[in-house]
Motif scaffolding. Structure first.
Motif, PDB file in Angstrom:
ATOM      1  N   ASP A  53       0.822  -1.210   0.000  1.00 58.92           N
ATOM      2  CA  ASP A  53       0.000   0.000   0.000  1.00 58.92           C
ATOM      3  C   ASP A  53       0.857   1.261   0.000  1.00 58.92           C
ATOM      4  O   ASP A  53       0.409   2.327  -0.413  1.00 58.92           O
TER       5      ASP A  53
ATOM      6  N   LEU B 281       1.126   1.599  -3.837  1.00 60.91           N
ATOM      7  CA  LEU B 281      -0.060   1.460  -4.693  1.00 60.91           C
ATOM      8  C   LEU B 281      -1.293   2.143  -4.119  1.00 60.91           C
ATOM      9  O   LEU B 281      -2.412   1.673  -4.290  1.00 60.91           O
ATOM     10  N   ARG B 282      -1.102   3.276  -3.466  1.00 60.99           N
ATOM     11  CA  ARG B 282      -2.260   4.008  -2.933  1.00 60.99           C
ATOM     12  C   ARG B 282      -3.143   4.496  -4.062  1.00 60.99           C
ATOM     13  O   ARG B 282      -2.677   4.827  -5.146  1.00 60.99           O
ATOM     14  N   ASP B 283      -4.407   4.558  -3.784  1.00 59.23           N
ATOM     15  CA  ASP B 283      -5.378   5.027  -4.767  1.00 59.23           C
ATOM     16  C   ASP B 283      -4.988   6.431  -5.245  1.00 59.23           C
ATOM     17  O   ASP B 283      -4.848   7.354  -4.444  1.00 59.23           O
ATOM     18  N   ARG B 284      -4.806   6.582  -6.547  1.00 60.36           N
ATOM     19  CA  ARG B 284      -4.393   7.875  -7.115  1.00 60.36           C
ATOM     20  C   ARG B 284      -5.467   8.940  -6.988  1.00 60.36           C
ATOM     21  O   ARG B 284      -5.168  10.128  -7.078  1.00 60.36           O
TER      22      ARG B 284
ATOM     23  N   VAL C 286       2.679   5.328  -8.232  1.00 61.63           N
ATOM     24  CA  VAL C 286       1.714   4.273  -8.559  1.00 61.63           C
ATOM     25  C   VAL C 286       1.856   3.887 -10.032  1.00 61.63           C
ATOM     26  O   VAL C 286       1.861   2.698 -10.373  1.00 61.63           O
TER      27      VAL C 286
ATOM     28  N   LEU D 138      -6.037   0.584  -1.876  1.00 61.17           N
ATOM     29  CA  LEU D 138      -5.227   0.351  -3.072  1.00 61.17           C
ATOM     30  C   LEU D 138      -5.898   0.895  -4.323  1.00 61.17           C
ATOM     31  O   LEU D 138      -7.118   0.935  -4.423  1.00 61.17           O
ATOM     32  N   ASP D 139      -5.082   1.293  -5.267  1.00 65.39           N
ATOM     33  CA  ASP D 139      -5.567   1.797  -6.544  1.00 65.39           C
ATOM     34  C   ASP D 139      -6.304   0.678  -7.286  1.00 65.39           C
ATOM     35  O   ASP D 139      -5.830  -0.459  -7.338  1.00 65.39           O
TER      36      ASP D 139
ATOM     37  N   ALA E 184      -4.443  -1.231  -9.929  1.00 65.47           N
ATOM     38  CA  ALA E 184      -3.502  -2.202  -9.389  1.00 65.47           C
ATOM     39  C   ALA E 184      -4.222  -3.503  -9.051  1.00 65.47           C
ATOM     40  O   ALA E 184      -3.732  -4.593  -9.363  1.00 65.47           O
TER      41      ALA E 184
END
Length: 136
Positions: A38, A41-44, A56, A80-81, A84
């Protein structure tokens, strides 16, 4: 093998380290494991700085091109994004043990260690072992 220092302090350093980890895994024919993915790959959608989205994007690019086995772990799946998540063939959720599983695990290790188990272990497990994982 991924070194724990893949996260760099300088802008762009993380992206370079990620690319290097994927290159090394390819070169060595190794499984690549990134713990606490995480971080990369955090949510953009929630990115407030451009480098957060770039990080990301680099991970997604590397994941897409990687032909080996890539394993990622996180306890923050919801953050997570989405792009991904689509790139993983298999997603496994390891949750808390159910009471009967905790009791069975405790019995198994107790027997191996020669420990006496209380007669009411099932009741004790139900009361005290609700939020337990095998690592505990």
């Amino acid at each position: 093998m991924l070194r724990p220092d893949v996260a760099g302090a300088l802008v762009g350093e993380n992206e370079q380290n990620i690319a290097a980890a994927f290159r090394a895994a390819t070169r060595d024919g190794a499984l690549l494991l990134i713990d606490e993915v995480d971080s990369f790959l955090r949510d953009r959608e929630g990115a407030s700085r451009s480098w957060e989205a770039t990080l990301v994007n680099e991970m997604l690019t590397q994941m897409e091109a990687f032909e080996g086995v890539f394993v990622a772990t996180t306890n923050l799946m919801a953050g997570l994004d989405q792009a991904a998540l689509r790139r993983f063939d298999v997603k496994v959720k390891l949750d808390y043990l159910q009471t009967w599983q905790a009791e069975a695990l405790l019995r198994r290790y107790g027997e191996r260690l020669g420990l006496a188990m209380p007669d009411d272990l099932g009741r004790l497990a139900a009361v005290h072992l609700r939020y337990v994982t095998p690592g505990e």
